[in-house]
Design a protein around this motif. Structure first.
Motif, PDB file in Angstrom:
ATOM      1  N   VAL A  80       0.650  -0.829   0.029  1.00 48.35           N
ATOM      2  CA  VAL A  80      -0.228  -0.081   0.223  1.00 48.35           C
ATOM      3  C   VAL A  80       0.827   0.824   0.442  1.00 48.35           C
ATOM      4  N   LEU A  82       0.822   5.648   0.946  1.00 53.73           N
ATOM      5  CA  LEU A  82      -0.573   6.347   1.268  1.00 53.73           C
ATOM      6  C   LEU A  82      -0.040   7.329   1.254  1.00 53.73           C
ATOM      7  N   THR A  85      -3.148  13.465  -1.068  1.00 53.62           N
ATOM      8  CA  THR A  85      -3.788  13.284  -2.093  1.00 53.62           C
ATOM      9  C   THR A  85      -3.693  12.650  -3.324  1.00 53.62           C
ATOM     10  N   SER A  86      -4.396  11.905  -4.017  1.00 50.30           N
ATOM     11  CA  SER A  86      -3.722  11.644  -5.325  1.00 50.30           C
ATOM     12  C   SER A  86      -2.622  12.932  -6.080  1.00 50.30           C
ATOM     13  N   ARG A 109      -1.838  -1.351  -3.197  1.00 55.23           N
ATOM     14  CA  ARG A 109      -3.369   0.210  -3.726  1.00 55.23           C
ATOM     15  C   ARG A 109      -2.782   1.068  -3.175  1.00 55.23           C
ATOM     16  N   PHE A 110      -3.558   1.731  -3.276  1.00 56.77           N
ATOM     17  CA  PHE A 110      -3.092   3.328  -3.055  1.00 56.77           C
ATOM     18  C   PHE A 110      -4.131   3.816  -2.228  1.00 56.77           C
ATOM     19  N   GLU A 111      -3.938   4.728  -1.303  1.00 60.97           N
ATOM     20  CA  GLU A 111      -4.556   4.846  -0.340  1.00 60.97           C
ATOM     21  C   GLU A 111      -4.514   6.080  -0.027  1.00 60.97           C
ATOM     22  N   TYR A 112      -5.951   7.288  -0.328  1.00 59.12           N
ATOM     23  CA  TYR A 112      -5.650   8.670   0.364  1.00 59.12           C
ATOM     24  C   TYR A 112      -6.291  10.101   1.672  1.00 59.12           C
ATOM     25  N   SER A 115      -7.935  12.829  -1.411  1.00 62.10           N
ATOM     26  CA  SER A 115      -8.569  12.161  -2.158  1.00 62.10           C
ATOM     27  C   SER A 115      -9.527  11.355  -1.911  1.00 62.10           C
ATOM     28  N   SER A 117     -10.085   6.905  -2.847  1.00 57.75           N
ATOM     29  CA  SER A 117      -9.022   5.692  -2.639  1.00 57.75           C
ATOM     30  C   SER A 117      -9.881   5.177  -3.652  1.00 57.75           C
ATOM     31  N   ASP A 119      -9.979   1.599  -6.280  1.00 55.67           N
ATOM     32  CA  ASP A 119      -9.470   0.607  -6.195  1.00 55.67           C
ATOM     33  C   ASP A 119      -9.038  -0.008  -8.203  1.00 55.67           C
TER      34      ASP A 119
END
Length: 187
Positions: A80, A82, A85-86, A109-112, A115, A117, A119
């Motif tokens: 992941v 983090l 924001t994107s 995975r990318f989580e913000y 912003s 998140s 898939d």
């Protein structure tokens, strides 16, 4: 208990402009990312920070930690990423495509914090990511156009340009002379 790759997250922090060099924006991002990791049950493996570096389509400075982070993700060091924001990761559509590839090939995975998140392994998630990438690039380009127009107006009024590097021989205001540097120019 050992940290499994599925629970290991890495943080990416970036601030475009820090003229004072105080790193306050990066510090705020770091605090918020720690809170996000705690909320989601992630163990932070490391942080990647590109300080005082833009990520726009017009930016030419390298972002060594961003590149190192992508290489580490490809190597499977974490699952992941983090970010605040994107757009802290990038404002370049081509780099969003590289993030989609990371998701599809390596399961990253990318989580913000601020912003949504989504898939990147689903058609709808990729669609949203690509729309945000186009929007981020457009906003960056709009800012550039406004800054260029303001600088042109200043020049047409005979006023010094603000922002950017200080001109040799002048203080930051572009008007006040620095005597030692002015003497060097005369010499």
């Amino acid at each position: 208990m050992a940290t499994t790759p599925e629970l290991r997250a890495f943080k990416y922090l970036r601030i475009s402009d820090d003229r004072e060099g105080r790193e306050l924006g990066v510090a705020r991002q770091d605090t918020d990312l720690d809170a996000l990791a705690a909320e989601r049950g992630y163990n932070i493996g490391a942080s990647y920070t590109d300080h005082d570096v833009g990520a726009s389509t017009r930016s030419s400075k390298p972002r060594p930690d961003y590149d190192r982070m992508l290489a580490d993700a490809r190597a499977g060091h974490f699952a992941v990423i983090l970010a605040y924001t994107s757009s802290r990761l990038t404002r370049r559509p081509v780099e969003h495509e590289a993030q989609i590839e990371l998701a599809e090939r390596h399961g990253v995975r990318f989580e913000y914090v601020r912003s949504p998140s989504f898939d990147l392994n689903s058609a709808d998630g990729r669609h949203v990511a690509r729309m945000l990438a186009a929007q981020d690039a457009a906003e960056s380009e709009r800012i550039s156009e406004r800054v260029q127009r303001a600088r042109l107006a200043q020049a047409m009024q005979g006023r010094p340009s603000t922002g950017g590097r200080r001109s040799f021989g002048f203080e930051r205001d572009g008007v006040t002379v620095r005597p030692a540097e002015a003497a060097e120019i005369v010499r």
